[in-house]
Write an enzyme that holds these catalytic residues in place. Structure first.
Site, short mmCIF file in Angstrom:
data_model
loop_
_atom_site.label_atom_id
_atom_site.label_comp_id
_atom_site.label_asym_id
_atom_site.label_seq_id
_atom_site.Cartn_x
_atom_site.Cartn_y
_atom_site.Cartn_z
N ARG A 175 18.16 -7.09 14.67
CA ARG A 175 18.09 -6.93 16.11
C ARG A 175 17.29 -8.08 16.71
NH1 ARG A 175 19.24 -3.21 19.82
NH2 ARG A 175 18.13 -3.28 21.80
N HIS A 225 8.11 8.67 4.37
CA HIS A 225 6.87 9.45 4.49
C HIS A 225 7.10 10.92 4.12
CE1 HIS A 225 4.54 6.40 7.19
NE2 HIS A 225 5.42 5.79 6.42
N ASP A 283 0.82 -1.21 0.00
CA ASP A 283 0.00 0.00 0.00
C ASP A 283 0.86 1.26 0.00
OD1 ASP A 283 0.81 -0.84 2.58
OD2 ASP A 283 -0.69 0.42 3.54
N GLU A 302 -0.60 -2.00 5.17
CA GLU A 302 0.29 -1.95 6.34
C GLU A 302 0.26 -0.59 7.01
OE1 GLU A 302 3.56 -0.95 8.77
OE2 GLU A 302 3.41 -0.15 6.73
N GLU A 303 0.00 0.46 6.23
CA GLU A 303 0.15 1.82 6.74
C GLU A 303 -1.01 2.29 7.62
OE1 GLU A 303 2.69 3.56 6.60
OE2 GLU A 303 3.87 3.09 4.82
#
Length: 386
Positions: free
Chosen positions: A177, A357, A80, A138-139
């Protein structure tokens, strides 16, 4: 990694770039990705790969069955875009006003499609099965991942891997991580209902701006005085609106913002104490405060075994570094709550840097090669992990 496999990936770079640029020119917002989903489905259908469409919305799942028994490995890419006007001066600039791929999801999709193509070509030699998850939305909370999990995307899966292309890190680097890597994402909207009046007669009012100002300051103490110094949390009030003429005391005010945490207990504490401050402010000022507090994506918590495995795989492909945890959020977390796996960052910093973004966001498309090599090698080699 195997040099022959590396050469195959690099030989498909032009196609990978073409896919990415097509998607970049035709972005679609979360939960509206109909044409993007059709593009992905048609790509697999042309190859002959079985693909399940409309999974909990516009999600898709392609499945490639190897010729020999083994583990089932899932790889995920989101597709998306964001409600941002593309301001780059490039030939592949978004053609949709006010919408652009400003986070790299077009690159994620291009990478996974080429991985799918290569796996399909190798199917007669493959050990195990491979589930390629193309995820919508996802956003935007509640995100697409939770629905796809409920729809069975992870059924039978032994491990899942995913990556995010990053303009913040140099191309040719992988950031990993163990444990909490990205934060849980909660949000809030607040309406303060006071009593407006004349600016010259404040004693007859319940000033929503004063109430809101005290509320903001009290909320800022939550992290400092309710969260242990050894833990991490962020509370940001991002909007405070109470617009009036210069002689009118505000009748109401509107605030919104976000809360980010890693630890589940800290997350619970932040919401509980947030609500207590709201209640106390109502009593202190004899006003009404409406609170909409929404718990969004959980924290991305990488599994140790799979994370160190990907680190070791990546060391033969590119430079590797251990990342600091970030307060950004990702709904890949829902997959990791169900299955072992890891989520890592792949460097793709362009010459003209812009953060994620941002209206001028772009990636170094060579980063897709690194992502493809690490993901595909990890998927294939995980068959050998006990």
């Amino acid at each position: 990694m195997d040099q022959q496999l590396s050469n195959k990936i690099e030989a498909h770079f032009d196609e990978m770039q073409e896919i990415r640029r097509h998607l970049h020119m035709h972005p679609e917002l979360s939960f509206q990705e109909k044409e993007t989903a059709n593009y992905i489905a048609n790509y697999y259908k042309t190859l002959g790969v079985p693909v399940e469409e409309n999974v909990s919305g516009y999600g898709l799942i392609a499945r490639i069955i190897g010729s020999k028994p083994g583990k089932t490995i899932a790889l995920r890419a989101d597709f998306d875009a964001l409600p941002i006007q593309d301001e780059k001066d490039v030939p592949y600039k978004s053609q949709v006003p006010g919408v652009m791929h400003a986070c790299g999801h077009d690159g994620h999709t291009a990478t996974l499609l080429i991985i799918g193509k290569l796996l399909w070509e190798m199917r007669d030699e493959l050990v195990g099965d491979y589930v390629l998850i193309h995820q919508h939305a996802e956003e935007t909370d509640p995100g697409g991942a939770t629905g796809m999990v409920k729809a069975g995307a992870l059924n039978g899966v032994d491990a899942i891997f995913g990556t995010h292309l990053s303009s913040n890190h140099p191309t040719g680097m992988i950031g990993y991580r163990v444990g909490p890597m990205m934060a849980a994402v909660d949000s809030f909207d607040i309406k303060i209902q006071g009593r407006g009046g004349h600016g010259a007669q404040p004693h007859q009012t319940k000033d929503a701006i004063v109430i809101g100002s005290q509320l903001v300051m009290n909320l800022q103490q939550l992290v400092a005085r309710r969260v242990a110094p050894t833990e991490s949390a962020v509370l940001s009030v991002d909007s405070f609106v109470a617009q009036n003429a210069d002689n009118i005391i505000a009748d109401s005010a509107y605030l919104n913002g976000t809360v980010r945490t890693f630890n589940k207990d800290v997350r619970v504490t932040m919401e509980r104490e947030f609500r207590r401050i709201i209640q106390g402010t109502e009593i202190a000022h004899d006003c009404t405060i409406e609170l909409d507090y929404r718990c969004g994506y959980p924290a991305v918590v990488n599994h140790e075994k799979e994370t160190l495995f990907v680190r070791d795989v990546a060391q033969d492909i590119c430079d590797v570094f251990e990342m600091e945890a970030t307060m950004g959020g990702e709904d890949f977390s829902y997959y990791l709550e169900e299955k072992p796996g890891t989520f890592f960052f792949t460097g793709a910093a362009p010459k003209n840097y812009a953060p994620h973004h941002h209206p001028e966001f772009d990636i170094d498309e060579k980063g897709m090669l690194v992502a493809a090599k690490v993901l595909l090698t990890a998927a294939l080699n995980y068959q050998l992990v006990d």
